[in-house]
Design a protein around this motif. Structure first.
Motif, PDB file in Angstrom:
ATOM      1  N   PRO A 197      12.994  10.010   3.389  1.00 42.26           N
ATOM      2  CA  PRO A 197      12.328  11.313   3.418  1.00 42.26           C
ATOM      3  C   PRO A 197      12.198  11.982   2.051  1.00 42.26           C
ATOM      4  O   PRO A 197      11.243  12.723   1.820  1.00 42.26           O
ATOM      5  N   VAL A 198      13.132  11.709   1.138  1.00 41.86           N
ATOM      6  CA  VAL A 198      13.038  12.336  -0.182  1.00 41.86           C
ATOM      7  C   VAL A 198      11.773  11.899  -0.907  1.00 41.86           C
ATOM      8  O   VAL A 198      11.163  12.683  -1.646  1.00 41.86           O
ATOM      9  N   LEU A 199      11.342  10.647  -0.672  1.00 44.50           N
ATOM     10  CA  LEU A 199      10.102  10.174  -1.298  1.00 44.50           C
ATOM     11  C   LEU A 199       8.897  10.930  -0.742  1.00 44.50           C
ATOM     12  O   LEU A 199       7.985  11.311  -1.484  1.00 44.50           O
ATOM     13  N   GLU A 200       8.899  11.117   0.560  1.00 46.55           N
ATOM     14  CA  GLU A 200       7.791  11.823   1.202  1.00 46.55           C
ATOM     15  C   GLU A 200       7.757  13.275   0.762  1.00 46.55           C
ATOM     16  O   GLU A 200       6.690  13.880   0.626  1.00 46.55           O
ATOM     17  N   THR A 201       8.926  13.849   0.515  1.00 42.92           N
ATOM     18  CA  THR A 201       9.012  15.249   0.100  1.00 42.92           C
ATOM     19  C   THR A 201       8.595  15.435  -1.352  1.00 42.92           C
ATOM     20  O   THR A 201       7.864  16.374  -1.689  1.00 42.92           O
ATOM     21  N   MET A 202       9.039  14.516  -2.206  1.00 37.08           N
ATOM     22  CA  MET A 202       8.839  14.693  -3.649  1.00 37.08           C
ATOM     23  C   MET A 202       7.535  14.093  -4.179  1.00 37.08           C
ATOM     24  O   MET A 202       6.989  14.580  -5.173  1.00 37.08           O
ATOM     25  N   LEU A 203       7.052  13.023  -3.533  1.00 40.19           N
ATOM     26  CA  LEU A 203       5.841  12.361  -4.012  1.00 40.19           C
ATOM     27  C   LEU A 203       4.693  12.595  -3.029  1.00 40.19           C
ATOM     28  O   LEU A 203       4.762  12.176  -1.880  1.00 40.19           O
ATOM     29  N   THR A 204       3.645  13.268  -3.497  1.00 37.76           N
ATOM     30  CA  THR A 204       2.467  13.464  -2.647  1.00 37.76           C
ATOM     31  C   THR A 204       1.853  12.107  -2.334  1.00 37.76           C
ATOM     32  O   THR A 204       1.586  11.317  -3.254  1.00 37.76           O
ATOM     33  N   PRO A 205       1.641  11.794  -1.064  1.00 40.46           N
ATOM     34  CA  PRO A 205       1.101  10.465  -0.706  1.00 40.46           C
ATOM     35  C   PRO A 205      -0.256  10.215  -1.350  1.00 40.46           C
ATOM     36  O   PRO A 205      -1.070  11.124  -1.528  1.00 40.46           O
ATOM     37  N   VAL A 206      -0.500   8.975  -1.707  1.00 40.06           N
ATOM     38  CA  VAL A 206      -1.778   8.560  -2.270  1.00 40.06           C
ATOM     39  C   VAL A 206      -2.655   8.019  -1.142  1.00 40.06           C
ATOM     40  O   VAL A 206      -2.148   7.418  -0.190  1.00 40.06           O
ATOM     41  N   GLU A 207      -3.944   8.267  -1.214  1.00 41.63           N
ATOM     42  CA  GLU A 207      -4.885   7.726  -0.229  1.00 41.63           C
ATOM     43  C   GLU A 207      -5.147   6.261  -0.559  1.00 41.63           C
ATOM     44  O   GLU A 207      -5.433   5.918  -1.703  1.00 41.63           O
ATOM     45  N   ILE A 208      -5.062   5.396   0.443  1.00 43.24           N
ATOM     46  CA  ILE A 208      -5.275   3.959   0.260  1.00 43.24           C
ATOM     47  C   ILE A 208      -6.551   3.551   0.994  1.00 43.24           C
ATOM     48  O   ILE A 208      -6.683   3.786   2.200  1.00 43.24           O
ATOM     49  N   VAL A 209      -7.490   2.968   0.267  1.00 46.02           N
ATOM     50  CA  VAL A 209      -8.791   2.595   0.839  1.00 46.02           C
ATOM     51  C   VAL A 209      -9.174   1.200   0.345  1.00 46.02           C
ATOM     52  O   VAL A 209      -8.668   0.730  -0.672  1.00 46.02           O
TER      53      VAL A 209
END
Length: 305
Positions: free
Chosen positions: A269-281
């Motif tokens: 969860p710390v990754l999800e909290t601290m790093l804004t997710p990148v869009e993958i296409v």
């Protein structure tokens, strides 16, 4: 002077084929041809001049996409990827002296990124990237709407990212091995006892059926790709990453990469909290990416001068 002199020649040098195309300034491909890639430098020069002869008097300039570490300012190829005979070859000078025209060359992974920046998935993106999955992991970074080449023309060479802290380093643990589409297809073909060790078509037919023999291997492969994405994201904070390479034509690939990405974030969860997710296409361009990206680089150079 014919109408065709408003067009450009773009050449995409690959390990198996050399593609060449007539393209206009808007990125419209008039036609594409291909030749088998030669096995040594003398045969390569002969093949290349044969290609160039077909376009003499018909084009304004020449663009080239090439494997290896490319000094795009001097037009020199270093190492050449699978084409080791291209090491230290002055490709730009060779073409310019033969054609008496301007030439620009660019690394193949970065060409794919430029194609997406020009007319594809990164067109309206401030910060984005392309990952090309093949023998290794190639790529290109677009930062502030411009290709980022780095101080030594090697930014985006994701194959060399370390995925292990063990010393000495084993090449089997670097990103280029862990995220190799070729390695994955070979391993899956072996598990399926296929006659062709690189039967990607059959492998993906079985993946669509969720074949339990190979699906865990596919999940592991996609998870390895995701780890590379996470490492890139922690450094350059991208909005979007486009997945390219021949394997990206299979919709299930990007679907599974997204699934593995969500699972990884949920596991920490710390990754999800601290790093804004990148869009993958998936990349918009497939086989024509190198041709278009190389031309975009050429057009940029022509405008600068």
């Amino acid at each position: 002077m014919t109408e065709l002199t408003t067009h450009f020649l773009s050449i995409d040098i690959g390990g198996t084929y050399i593609k060449h195309a007539l393209i206009n300034r808007s990125g419209q491909i008039i036609f594409v041809k291909k030749e088998e890639t030669p096995k040594n430098i003398e045969e390569f020069k002969s093949c290349l001049t044969g290609i160039l002869d077909q376009y003499k008097g018909q084009v304004k300039a020449v663009a080239v996409s090439c494997p290896g570490k490319i000094d795009s300012k001097e037009g020199v190829v270093y190492h050449g990827g699978a084409l080791v005979y291209l090491h230290q070859f002055h490709l730009k000078e060779f073409i310019e002296s033969y054609m008496n025209l301007r030439c620009a060359i660019m690394n193949d992974g970065k060409s794919a990124a430029l194609a997406e920046l020009w007319l594809g998935q990164l067109k309206d993106i401030e910060n984005g990237g392309v990952m090309t999955l093949g023998t290794g992991i190639g790529g290109g970074l677009v930062l502030n709407k411009a290709l980022h080449s780095g101080s030594h023309f090697q930014a985006g060479e994701l194959s060399f990212m370390l995925l292990s802290t063990n010393v000495p380093i084993s090449l089997e643990t670097v990103a280029g091995a862990k995220g190799s589409a070729v390695n994955f297809i070979r391993q899956a073909s072996s598990l399926l006892n296929l006659d062709n060790p690189l039967d990607g078509k059959k492998v993906f037919e079985e993946l669509e059926k969720k074949n339990e023999l190979i699906y865990p291997l596919f999940e592991e492969f996609c998870r390895n790709v995701v780890i590379v994405i996470m490492n890139v994201q922690s450094v350059v904070d991208l909005q979007r990453i486009a997945i390219g390479g021949g394997i990206s034509a299979q919709p299930i690939l990007v679907e599974e990469i997204k699934q593995q990405y969500q699972q990884l974030l949920a596991s920490a969860p710390v990754l999800e909290t601290m790093l804004t997710p990148v869009e993958i296409v998936p990349c918009h361009f497939k086989n024509e990416a190198g041709l278009l990206g190389a031309l975009y680089h050429l057009l940029e150079e022509l405008e600068e001068n």
